[in-house]
Design a protein around this motif. Structure first.
Motif, PDB file in Angstrom:
ATOM      1  N   ASN A   1     -98.814 -16.144 101.742  1.00  0.00           N
ATOM      2  CA  ASN A   1     -98.715 -17.404 100.845  1.00  0.00           C
ATOM      3  C   ASN A   1     -98.330 -18.472 101.949  1.00  0.00           C
ATOM      4  N   GLY A   2     -97.866 -19.593 101.306  1.00  0.00           N
ATOM      5  CA  GLY A   2     -97.532 -20.566 102.511  1.00  0.00           C
ATOM      6  C   GLY A   2     -96.534 -20.106 103.557  1.00  0.00           C
ATOM      7  N   CYS A   3     -95.840 -19.218 103.520  1.00  0.00           N
ATOM      8  CA  CYS A   3     -94.608 -18.908 104.397  1.00  0.00           C
ATOM      9  C   CYS A   3     -95.128 -17.952 105.516  1.00  0.00           C
ATOM     10  N   ASN A   4     -96.126 -17.333 105.444  1.00  0.00           N
ATOM     11  CA  ASN A   4     -96.912 -16.431 106.471  1.00  0.00           C
ATOM     12  C   ASN A   4     -98.290 -16.769 106.568  1.00  0.00           C
ATOM     13  N   VAL A   5     -98.782 -17.814 106.165  1.00  0.00           N
ATOM     14  CA  VAL A   5    -100.192 -17.834 106.181  1.00  0.00           C
ATOM     15  C   VAL A   5    -100.538 -18.300 107.993  1.00  0.00           C
ATOM     16  N   ALA A   6     -99.681 -18.763 108.484  1.00  0.00           N
ATOM     17  CA  ALA A   6     -99.788 -19.186 109.918  1.00  0.00           C
ATOM     18  C   ALA A   6     -99.742 -18.007 110.597  1.00  0.00           C
ATOM     19  N   ILE A   7     -98.878 -16.805 110.250  1.00  0.00           N
ATOM     20  CA  ILE A   7     -99.055 -15.563 111.029  1.00  0.00           C
ATOM     21  C   ILE A   7    -100.375 -14.829 110.690  1.00  0.00           C
ATOM     22  N   MET A   8    -100.904 -14.910 109.659  1.00  0.00           N
ATOM     23  CA  MET A   8    -102.354 -14.454 109.437  1.00  0.00           C
ATOM     24  C   MET A   8    -103.335 -15.003 110.257  1.00  0.00           C
ATOM     25  N   TRP A   9    -103.174 -16.410 110.393  1.00  0.00           N
ATOM     26  CA  TRP A   9    -104.172 -17.079 111.391  1.00  0.00           C
ATOM     27  C   TRP A   9    -103.896 -16.703 112.821  1.00  0.00           C
ATOM     28  N   CYS A  10    -102.787 -16.436 113.303  1.00  0.00           N
ATOM     29  CA  CYS A  10    -102.381 -16.028 114.730  1.00  0.00           C
ATOM     30  C   CYS A  10    -103.085 -14.524 114.709  1.00  0.00           C
ATOM     31  N   PHE A  11    -102.705 -13.930 113.880  1.00  0.00           N
ATOM     32  CA  PHE A  11    -103.367 -12.476 113.758  1.00  0.00           C
ATOM     33  C   PHE A  11    -104.892 -12.619 113.732  1.00  0.00           C
ATOM     34  N   LEU A  12    -105.522 -13.424 113.249  1.00  0.00           N
ATOM     35  CA  LEU A  12    -106.961 -13.324 113.437  1.00  0.00           C
ATOM     36  C   LEU A  12    -107.441 -13.833 114.657  1.00  0.00           C
ATOM     37  N   GLN A  13    -106.790 -14.804 115.227  1.00  0.00           N
ATOM     38  CA  GLN A  13    -107.114 -15.205 116.704  1.00  0.00           C
ATOM     39  C   GLN A  13    -106.917 -14.332 117.906  1.00  0.00           C
ATOM     40  N   ASP A  14    -105.829 -13.541 117.404  1.00  0.00           N
ATOM     41  CA  ASP A  14    -105.514 -12.298 118.445  1.00  0.00           C
ATOM     42  C   ASP A  14    -106.590 -11.346 118.582  1.00  0.00           C
ATOM     43  N   GLU A  15    -106.863 -11.093 117.021  1.00  0.00           N
ATOM     44  CA  GLU A  15    -108.023  -9.962 116.947  1.00  0.00           C
ATOM     45  C   GLU A  15    -109.390 -10.434 117.464  1.00  0.00           C
ATOM     46  N   LEU A  16    -109.853 -11.654 117.270  1.00  0.00           N
ATOM     47  CA  LEU A  16    -110.837 -12.220 117.886  1.00  0.00           C
ATOM     48  C   LEU A  16    -111.099 -12.167 119.364  1.00  0.00           C
ATOM     49  N   ALA A  17    -109.821 -12.457 119.911  1.00  0.00           N
ATOM     50  CA  ALA A  17    -109.439 -12.354 121.617  1.00  0.00           C
ATOM     51  C   ALA A  17    -109.707 -11.085 121.856  1.00  0.00           C
ATOM     52  N   ALA A  18    -109.205 -10.088 121.291  1.00  0.00           N
ATOM     53  CA  ALA A  18    -109.449  -8.754 121.571  1.00  0.00           C
ATOM     54  C   ALA A  18    -110.836  -8.194 121.719  1.00  0.00           C
ATOM     55  N   VAL A  19    -111.471  -8.614 120.657  1.00  0.00           N
ATOM     56  CA  VAL A  19    -113.007  -8.272 120.591  1.00  0.00           C
ATOM     57  C   VAL A  19    -113.800  -8.924 121.700  1.00  0.00           C
ATOM     58  N   GLN A  20    -113.564 -10.455 122.016  1.00  0.00           N
ATOM     59  CA  GLN A  20    -114.138 -10.936 123.229  1.00  0.00           C
ATOM     60  C   GLN A  20    -113.893 -10.349 124.507  1.00  0.00           C
TER      61      GLN A  20
END
Length: 339
Positions: free
Chosen positions: A199-218
């Motif tokens: 929800n609004g309290c942790n969506v920024a954490i979700m977004w950080c997680f996705l950035q980290d995951e993409l960086a790991a793939v790259q």
């Protein structure tokens, strides 16, 4: 009884989890009864029915009501809207069944309600998992395994803090914060309901997680990078296969959440809609200020996503409305609501 359910074998390790098979529910119930009669032994191993999408499989059945404390649930609100998946699960397992060490999908929150039975939770606050990685950067399958004491394999284990240990009784609900890795044991025959939620309290954490995951793939496929080909699209594809979402779907996720709240703020909710079990009814129950809060958090993350270089490399013409237009609409809705 004819429903097909996912069942994990807790006695077998496959990569960093337990292998699963699909069984008719009635067959699993028979196995469970026989397992108990045989003093919790079976040649088939210790089987654990887990991650069963009961609500999605039987939408006409009003099986349970989500506690109001967890009703701001963007994850299931979105996946219900696109009618593809959900993150509501039923777990049923005998004494001795367990779930290996992990953190939840998208680094979401989770809640787990024991219908019957008892569970033991080993919880590690976010960040502690770094001390539990082996020298190759891999997390353990079983955080209680003796080999974690071997400094040659787990060089930073001695720096980790002891886990938070909880025994959950029947009728109790456990809340797991974002990013908290955990391992769970059924101390008795247990049935539980589990949700992952954002929800609004942790969506920024979700977004950080996705950035980290993409960086790991790259990093993993960097040697095959060619500016002339669709390398960046392949990275998105691999990330989605690993996590379940890519950047464009994350945009659509934010859009659905935002539009539901804008609709409630601009049009309100009639009595008939309020009585239904819908996302908009849940938003109305939480109140208009909560809807504004959600929109503000969405604006913050959407602004970051729109400025992200990897996002800008994608074909954004298929997104409707365009990110800039959605941001403008969001900000206008917030301003109007606060007048």
């Amino acid at each position: 009884g004819e429903a097909v359910v996912p069942v994990a074998n807790c006695d077998v390790k496959e990569y960093n989890s337990n292998p699963k098979e699909q069984l008719p529910f009635k067959e699993y119930v028979k196995y469970w009864k026989d397992y108990i009669k045989n003093d919790y032994h079976s040649s088939r191993g210790c089987l654990y029915l887990k991650d069963w999408h009961l609500s999605r499989a039987f939408p006409e059945q009003d099986v349970y009501t989500t506690p109001v404390y967890f009703s701001s649930d963007w994850l299931n609100e979105y996946w219900d809207a696109v009618a593809v998946d959900d993150y509501r699960f039923v777990y049923m397992g005998p004494k001795g069944s367990w779930t290996p060490f992990h953190a939840d999908v998208f680094r979401s929150y989770s809640w787990s309600a024991n219908i019957c039975g008892r569970k033991k939770w080993l919880l590690y606050p976010a960040g502690q998992e770094e001390f539990l990685k082996d020298r190759h950067g891999n997390l353990p399958f079983d955080v209680t395994a003796p080999n974690l004491q071997d400094r040659r394999v787990y060089p930073r284990y001695s720096q980790s803090q002891p886990p938070v240990e909880i025994v959950q009784e029947a009728g109790e609900i456990v809340f797991i914060p974002s990013g908290w890795h955990h391992q769970v044991y059924n101390l008795e025959d247990t049935i539980s309901i589990n949700h992952n939620w954002v929800n609004g309290c942790n969506v920024a954490i979700m977004w950080c997680f996705l950035q980290d995951e993409l960086a790991a793939v790259q990093r993993e496929i960097n040697q095959w990078k060619d500016p002339k080909d669709d390398w960046h699209l392949q990275c998105q594809l691999i990330m989605k296969s690993c996590t379940g979402i890519d950047y464009k779907e994350f945009y659509n996720f934010l859009k659905v959440i935002a539009e539901n709240r804008i609709s409630v703020l601009e049009k309100g909710l009639d009595e008939e809609a309020s009585a239904k079990n819908t996302p908009k009814a849940a938003i109305s129950t939480l109140g208009m200020l909560h809807a504004v809060f959600d929109l503000k958090r969405t604006v913050k993350v959407l602004t970051s996503l729109s400025a992200n270089e990897d996002f800008k490399k994608l074909d954004l013409t298929s997104l409707s409305p365009p990110p800039e237009a959605l941001l403008h609409h969001l900000k206008a809705a917030i301003d109007t609501a606060l007048l």
